[in-house]
Design a protein around this motif. Structure first.
Motif, PDB file in Angstrom:
ATOM      1  N   LEU A  80       0.838  -1.207   0.000  1.00 55.45           N
ATOM      2  CA  LEU A  80       0.000   0.000   0.000  1.00 55.45           C
ATOM      3  C   LEU A  80       0.874   1.260   0.000  1.00 55.45           C
ATOM      4  O   LEU A  80       0.644   2.187  -0.789  1.00 55.45           O
ATOM      5  CB  LEU A  80      -0.919   0.012   1.224  1.00 55.45           C
ATOM      6  N   PHE A  81       1.875   1.292   0.864  1.00 56.19           N
ATOM      7  CA  PHE A  81       2.696   2.488   1.019  1.00 56.19           C
ATOM      8  C   PHE A  81       3.531   2.798  -0.217  1.00 56.19           C
ATOM      9  O   PHE A  81       3.948   3.936  -0.426  1.00 56.19           O
ATOM     10  CB  PHE A  81       3.602   2.373   2.244  1.00 56.19           C
ATOM     11  N   ALA A  82       3.779   1.822  -1.066  1.00 57.63           N
ATOM     12  CA  ALA A  82       4.553   2.046  -2.283  1.00 57.63           C
ATOM     13  C   ALA A  82       3.796   2.938  -3.260  1.00 57.63           C
ATOM     14  O   ALA A  82       4.404   3.673  -4.045  1.00 57.63           O
ATOM     15  CB  ALA A  82       4.893   0.714  -2.949  1.00 57.63           C
ATOM     16  N   THR A  83       2.465   2.911  -3.202  1.00 63.85           N
ATOM     17  CA  THR A  83       1.663   3.623  -4.200  1.00 63.85           C
ATOM     18  C   THR A  83       0.683   4.637  -3.621  1.00 63.85           C
ATOM     19  O   THR A  83      -0.001   5.326  -4.374  1.00 63.85           O
ATOM     20  CB  THR A  83       0.848   2.612  -5.033  1.00 63.85           C
ATOM     21  N   THR A  84       0.609   4.723  -2.295  1.00 60.60           N
ATOM     22  CA  THR A  84      -0.412   5.557  -1.664  1.00 60.60           C
ATOM     23  C   THR A  84       0.194   6.485  -0.626  1.00 60.60           C
ATOM     24  O   THR A  84       0.934   6.032   0.258  1.00 60.60           O
ATOM     25  CB  THR A  84      -1.467   4.654  -0.971  1.00 60.60           C
TER      26      THR A  84
END
Length: 155
Positions: A80-84
């Motif tokens: 999630l944190f890679a894209t958000t």
């Protein structure tokens, strides 16, 4: 279990105050999309036997508990944190302590930036801690998000 001399002083200081420790956990998981999170600090704040439990809500409204150890949690949220863009900001806190154990209710808002007017979600963390070997450790974090029929009203 790291010696205070082998980690940055502010990491050790985080473990000396319950409120500060909880805010440090939020800092570790918050950031813009693709930005590295401070997983070394996160691991330091969590007891080696730490568990996290996410309440998962299915399309039909049924729920189930998704349980992670620290490494499984990191692997799960890194996707999630890679894209958000994701910033979890504490909005209220209640600490209950008895001897060497403590429980924290921590209400939070999740937003794309700390000052964004757009709310991604709101919820509450139930965090259990224990004081051991001269410091506080996060032993377990359980969370759920507000949704239709579920609102946090304990304080």
């Amino acid at each position: 279990m790291s010696d205070p001399q082998t980690v940055p002083a502010h990491w050790f200081d985080d473990t000396q105050d319950i409120g500060r420790l909880v805010r440090a956990i939020y800092a570790c998981i918050s950031g813009p999309a693709g930005a590295p999170r401070d997983w070394a600090r996160f691991r330091y704040l969590c007891h080696p036997r730490n568990l996290s439990l996410r309440t998962v809500v299915e399309a039909d409204g049924s729920t189930w508990a998704q349980v992670f150890d620290t490494e499984q949690y990191i692997a799960d949220v890194e996707i999630l944190f890679a894209t958000t863009d994701f910033f979890e900001v504490e909005t209220d806190q209640r600490i209950e302590r008895f001897g060497q154990i403590a429980h924290v209710w921590s209400k939070y808002d999740a937003r794309a930036s700390p000052d964004s007017p757009v709310l991604i979600k709101r919820g509450a963390n139930s965090i259990q801690l224990c004081y051991e070997k001269g410091r506080w450790w996060v032993f377990c974090t359980i969370w759920d998000n507000e949704r239709e029929g579920v609102r946090f009203d304990l304080f």
